[in-house]
Design a protein around this motif. Structure first.
Motif, PDB file in Angstrom:
ATOM      1  N   VAL A 376       0.842  -1.196   0.000  1.00 10.64           N
ATOM      2  CA  VAL A 376       0.000   0.000   0.000  1.00 10.64           C
ATOM      3  C   VAL A 376       0.873   1.241   0.000  1.00 10.64           C
ATOM      4  O   VAL A 376       1.944   1.278   0.613  1.00 10.64           O
ATOM      5  CB  VAL A 376      -0.978   0.028   1.200  1.00 10.64           C
ATOM      6  CG1 VAL A 376      -1.989  -1.073   1.084  1.00 10.64           C
ATOM      7  CG2 VAL A 376      -0.238  -0.058   2.524  1.00 10.64           C
ATOM      8  N   SER A 377       0.384   2.286  -0.708  1.00  6.89           N
ATOM      9  CA  SER A 377       1.108   3.540  -0.793  1.00  6.89           C
ATOM     10  C   SER A 377       0.110   4.654  -1.092  1.00  6.89           C
ATOM     11  O   SER A 377      -1.104   4.438  -1.079  1.00  6.89           O
ATOM     12  CB  SER A 377       2.200   3.466  -1.877  1.00  6.89           C
ATOM     13  OG  SER A 377       3.044   4.591  -1.828  1.00  6.89           O
ATOM     14  N   GLN A 409       9.284   3.693  -4.378  1.00  4.34           N
ATOM     15  CA  GLN A 409       9.801   2.581  -3.614  1.00  4.34           C
ATOM     16  C   GLN A 409       8.761   1.468  -3.509  1.00  4.34           C
ATOM     17  O   GLN A 409       9.084   0.277  -3.582  1.00  4.34           O
ATOM     18  CB  GLN A 409      10.226   3.047  -2.220  1.00  4.34           C
ATOM     19  CG  GLN A 409      10.917   1.994  -1.381  1.00  4.34           C
ATOM     20  CD  GLN A 409      12.212   1.490  -1.990  1.00  4.34           C
ATOM     21  OE1 GLN A 409      12.867   2.189  -2.771  1.00  4.34           O
ATOM     22  NE2 GLN A 409      12.577   0.251  -1.669  1.00  4.34           N
ATOM     23  N   ALA A 410       7.486   1.873  -3.350  1.00  2.00           N
ATOM     24  CA  ALA A 410       6.399   0.884  -3.289  1.00  2.00           C
ATOM     25  C   ALA A 410       6.304   0.100  -4.591  1.00  2.00           C
ATOM     26  O   ALA A 410       6.090  -1.126  -4.584  1.00  2.00           O
ATOM     27  CB  ALA A 410       5.077   1.583  -2.991  1.00  2.00           C
ATOM     28  N   ALA A 414       6.789  -3.903  -4.969  1.00  2.00           N
ATOM     29  CA  ALA A 414       5.730  -4.721  -5.558  1.00  2.00           C
ATOM     30  C   ALA A 414       6.255  -5.529  -6.745  1.00  2.00           C
ATOM     31  O   ALA A 414       5.937  -6.713  -6.904  1.00  2.00           O
ATOM     32  CB  ALA A 414       4.563  -3.839  -5.986  1.00  2.00           C
ATOM     33  N   LEU A 415       7.083  -4.893  -7.581  1.00  2.00           N
ATOM     34  CA  LEU A 415       7.664  -5.604  -8.723  1.00  2.00           C
ATOM     35  C   LEU A 415       8.597  -6.712  -8.257  1.00  2.00           C
ATOM     36  O   LEU A 415       8.616  -7.810  -8.829  1.00  2.00           O
ATOM     37  CB  LEU A 415       8.414  -4.613  -9.619  1.00  2.00           C
ATOM     38  CG  LEU A 415       7.543  -3.717 -10.510  1.00  2.00           C
ATOM     39  CD1 LEU A 415       8.373  -2.584 -11.098  1.00  2.00           C
ATOM     40  CD2 LEU A 415       6.885  -4.527 -11.613  1.00  2.00           C
ATOM     41  N   GLU A 438       3.378   7.800 -14.589  1.00  2.00           N
ATOM     42  CA  GLU A 438       4.574   8.623 -14.776  1.00  2.00           C
ATOM     43  C   GLU A 438       5.809   7.908 -14.225  1.00  2.00           C
ATOM     44  O   GLU A 438       6.880   7.918 -14.846  1.00  2.00           O
ATOM     45  CB  GLU A 438       4.403   9.978 -14.087  1.00  2.00           C
ATOM     46  CG  GLU A 438       5.598  10.903 -14.299  1.00  2.00           C
ATOM     47  CD  GLU A 438       5.456  12.231 -13.587  1.00  2.00           C
ATOM     48  OE1 GLU A 438       6.418  13.022 -13.632  1.00  2.00           O
ATOM     49  OE2 GLU A 438       4.401  12.482 -12.974  1.00  2.00           O
ATOM     50  N   ALA A 439       5.662   7.290 -13.051  1.00  2.00           N
ATOM     51  CA  ALA A 439       6.791   6.575 -12.450  1.00  2.00           C
ATOM     52  C   ALA A 439       7.224   5.386 -13.301  1.00  2.00           C
ATOM     53  O   ALA A 439       8.419   5.088 -13.430  1.00  2.00           O
ATOM     54  CB  ALA A 439       6.421   6.114 -11.045  1.00  2.00           C
TER      55      ALA A 439
END
Length: 446
Positions: A376-377, A409-410, A414-415, A438-439
């Protein structure tokens, strides 16, 4: 539909459009965004009648797509159908669906002096502003998708919006085409009450997809005509299903298309509704069925709507989740897969709605029950973490909760937790979806 514009209006329109296009060029050259709203805001100050002057130039008329969920996907699918038929179509493809965004989209398709040479314009419209834009636009067709609770701090309850829609649509010419959702009691009742000559309905006829029970996130299970509790034969999602009122006799209208005979675009039952909505509208516009069916297997999703990306060799699927009903449906997609890593990103910015209490109406228990890793983020990361914590039936629930304030970072976490043979599902609110894309891609959408 197309009307002649007076000389003085042409001059003012030309000035407004040329200034707006200069602003668009500057914004995009400086990589400040997609320039989907600001040009319309500036041009409107120069020519207040901009929306009307542009709208009346569309040769075959404007199609408005309104509702809480599904506007962007349905609009894009309908556009692809019309373009496959050979029509030139203007469209607010970025999803900027307030008045300035509508103007910007029409100017995007015009020349430097405001001359618009398109056959159709498809404009997805925010449900709250629909009544305000009907008079200047004078649409050929209005596609009414659904009404759910969404951003209550801004819009209020669904029956309030529905009544405003009904009063505004009643002022339009009788030849205006209305396509309404038969499975949504509020929308269906709206369609039944209108005086327009052509009102068509879309909906599902697939009992095998009924939910086992009515979910917590329901909005309109009472009769919109008399207020009595509706009797449901079955529910497909939220309050949408097959129903009758035992008190006054109000009942669901019969859909134009037999949904069982139609494939669908993308995944999830909600996209079957989007498919049927666009297909019904296209048929009302005279498009042949073969063209519509040929478009379905080639359809590519809009950004963030079941969009799939390949990031560092990992498969990523972004499922926009901005209200209880939509999030329950994306959770259904996730839990029906074998993928065990999910990233939830909750923001509370103006476009999302600043009240995030809606997450307590979401069936997050289903995510927790199946186990796996939940990351979660977002701006309200701890609200979402708390919601997941209270979704546990026992303290020993078999799921791994990772809380990370920093979105990049989240995403990395997750990846890393996603095996090469699985898909990472990301469930973000609207602005969170923009941040996620965008990230991941390095490109902004504004």
């Amino acid at each position: 539909m197309e009307k002649k514009i007076q000389l003085v209006d042409k001059l003012r329109l030309g000035l407004a459009v040329s200034v707006a296009k200069s602003v668009t060029l500057m914004v995009r050259s400086l990589h400040l965004g997609a320039a989907s709203v600001l040009p319309g805001s500036i041009a409107r100050r120069i020519e207040p009648r901009l929306l009307q002057l542009l709208s009346q130039q569309v040769k075959n008329g404007i199609i408005l797509v309104a509702g809480t969920n599904g506007k962007t996907t349905t609009s894009l699918f309908l556009r692809e159908i019309l373009e496959r038929q050979g029509y030139c179509v203007a469209h607010n493809a970025t999803g900027a669906n307030l008045e300035n965004g509508l103007m910007t989209a029409l100017m995007e398709s015009s020349n430097l002096i405001g001359k618009l040479d398109v056959d159709y314009a498809i404009l997805e419209v925010d449900e709250n502003i629909l009544p305000r834009v009907l008079a200047p636009i004078q649409p050929k067709l209005i596609l009414c998708l659904n009404l759910f609770r969404d951003q209550l701090d801004r819009y209020g309850e669904v029956d309030t919006i529905s009544k405003r829609w009904g009063r505004a649509i009643a002022t339009l010419p009788p030849e205006t085409i209305i396509v309404a959702n038969a499975d949504d009691p509020t929308i269906c009742h709206l369609g039944q009450q209108l005086s327009q000559q052509r009102v068509s309905f879309f909906g599902l006829n697939e009992p095998e997809h009924y939910l086992e029970a009515i979910p917590h996130a329901v909005d309109s299970i009472y009769c919109p005509q008399c207020g009595y509790a509706l009797n449901y034969k079955g529910v497909y999602l939220s309050h949408m299903g097959e129903y009758t009122c035992p008190n006054c006799g109000f009942t669901r209208s019969e859909p134009t298309l037999d949904s069982g005979r139609w494939p669908q675009i993308l995944i999830g039952l909600y996209n079957k509704y989007n498919t049927l909505a666009a297909a019904t509208a296209a048929i009302e516009l005279g498009i042949n069925e073969a063209t519509i069916r040929d478009t379905i297997p080639n359809f590519q999703p809009a950004f963030g709507r079941a969009e799939e990306l390949k990031i560092n060799g990992k498969q990523v699927r972004i499922l926009l989740s901005k209200n209880p009903v939509g999030t329950n449906e994306t959770i259904r997609v996730v839990t029906q897969s074998n993928d065990k890593t999910t990233l939830l990103v909750l923001n509370d910015r103006i476009q999302d709605g600043e009240d995030v209490s809606w997450i307590w109406d979401v069936d997050t228990e289903k995510l927790v029950e199946r186990g796996g890793t939940l990351v979660v983020s977002g701006d309200r990361v701890y609200d979402m973490a708390l919601r997941l914590h209270y979704s546990q039936k026992t303290a020993e629930s078999n799921f791994n909760l990772i809380v990370e304030e920093d979105l990049r970072q989240a995403l990395a976490i997750a990846l890393e937790n996603t095996p090469n043979n699985e898909t990472l599902h990301i469930l973000p609110t609207y602005t969170a979806m923009l941040d996620v894309r965008e990230a991941l891609t390095g490109r902004k959408i504004r």
